[in-house]
Write a protein that holds these residues in place. Structure first.
Motif, short mmCIF file in Angstrom:
data_model
loop_
_atom_site.label_atom_id
_atom_site.label_comp_id
_atom_site.label_asym_id
_atom_site.label_seq_id
_atom_site.Cartn_x
_atom_site.Cartn_y
_atom_site.Cartn_z
N LEU A 1 13.81 59.45 29.89
CA LEU A 1 13.94 58.81 31.20
C LEU A 1 13.63 59.74 32.37
O LEU A 1 13.29 59.28 33.46
CB LEU A 1 15.31 58.15 31.34
N GLU A 2 13.70 61.05 32.15
CA GLU A 2 13.33 61.99 33.23
C GLU A 2 11.88 61.84 33.67
O GLU A 2 11.51 62.26 34.77
CB GLU A 2 13.60 63.43 32.79
N ALA A 3 11.05 61.24 32.82
CA ALA A 3 9.64 61.02 33.19
C ALA A 3 9.51 60.04 34.34
O ALA A 3 8.43 59.92 34.94
CB ALA A 3 8.85 60.53 31.98
N TRP A 4 10.58 59.32 34.67
CA TRP A 4 10.59 58.38 35.79
C TRP A 4 11.24 58.98 37.04
O TRP A 4 11.54 58.23 37.99
CB TRP A 4 11.37 57.12 35.42
N ALA A 5 11.49 60.27 37.08
CA ALA A 5 12.27 60.86 38.16
C ALA A 5 11.81 60.46 39.56
O ALA A 5 12.64 60.10 40.41
CB ALA A 5 12.30 62.38 38.02
#
Length: 268
Positions: free
Chosen positions: A36-40
């Protein structure tokens, strides 16, 4: 250094972030090998005016693996269950790459759960050559003998190899659990045509966004899906490739905010 965002967990083991309480709910589903960090950049922006739920795919980040055969339909079922457990719905679903296939699946099979759908860098009916290449990659990953950094040369231009987006993506690829990666990639490799005929029957607003340099999730794919959907719209970000949400966050965020304001007929 990779910074981990705080997560909650559903009873069945899906890790998720829940941020922002105003406005409608937006669910973000990342691609294979990410978390989910790829959507930061999208989380930070969208949470100002919307409730944002970002999930880790099964076997990625802090989420438990599926524990069943790797087919796209199983990932779609997983997302439905996760949304039930989070008590989220109906929602706006945005998926990137593998996440776009899952977003397609839930829109096709549970349209009452989806107010709007957005596919970022989604694949649609690959050519025979492209299918052969992605299936070969899947076989390598399943074998355990694969190059974790191989996707980077496809996802980024040479000029972007020193960017923060590149470094984050590389770190995520190195952090992913091999078994979780293999399971999701198998579903990704065979999932581009599973729900591909659904778009003519999708009544909700549908955004199809990609970068003009993405050779796998191509401009033609985005435009074909948009043309098939009654309320579809294609957006092409010039000068970018597969990780466009990280390399062109301002343009992608603007497109998503615009999408979230498209009028929904017969509000659910």
């Amino acid at each position: 250094m990779l910074q981990t965002l705080q997560r909650s967990r559903t009873p069945s083991g899906t890790a998720y972030l829940d941020r922002g309480r105003g406005g409608e709910t937006v669910v973000l589903v990342h691609g294979v090998g990410m978390r989910l960090e790829a959507w930061a950049p999208q989380i930070d922006q969208l949470a100002e005016n919307f409730r944002v739920i970002a999930v880790d795919l099964p076997g990625h980040g802090r989420s438990e693996p599926l524990g069943k055969p790797s087919r796209l339909a199983h990932f779609v079922e997983w997302l439905e269950k996760a949304l039930d457990e989070i008590a989220a719905g109906p929602v706006n679903v945005a998926g990137h790459s593998m996440g776009a296939l899952i977003a397609t699946g839930i829109t096709a099979t549970a349209p009452d759960r989806v107010k709007r759908v957005a596919l970022l860098n989604g694949v649609h009916r690959r050519s025979a050559a492209a299918r052969k290449a992605v299936e070969a990659r899947a076989d390598e990953i399943v074998s355990g003998n694969f190059d974790r950094e191989a996707p980077l040369s496809r996802w980024f231009s040479g000029e972007e190899s020193r960017s923060e987006a590149y470094a984050l993506t590389r770190d995520l690829l190195h952090a992913v659990d091999p078994a979780g990666y293999a399971a999701a990639y198998q579903a990704f490799a065979t999932g581009d045509s599973v729900y591909s005929d659904c778009w003519q029957n999708v009544a909700c607003p549908a955004l199809f966004l990609t970068g003009d340099g993405d050779l796998n999730s191509t401009v033609d794919m985005a435009r074909e899906m948009a043309a098939a959907a009654p309320r579809g719209r294609a957006v092409v970000i010039e000068g970018h490739r597969h990780m466009v949400n990280l390399t062109a966050p301002e343009a992608v965020n603007a497109a998503l905010i615009d999408w979230l304001h498209w009028e929904v007929e017969n509000d659910i």
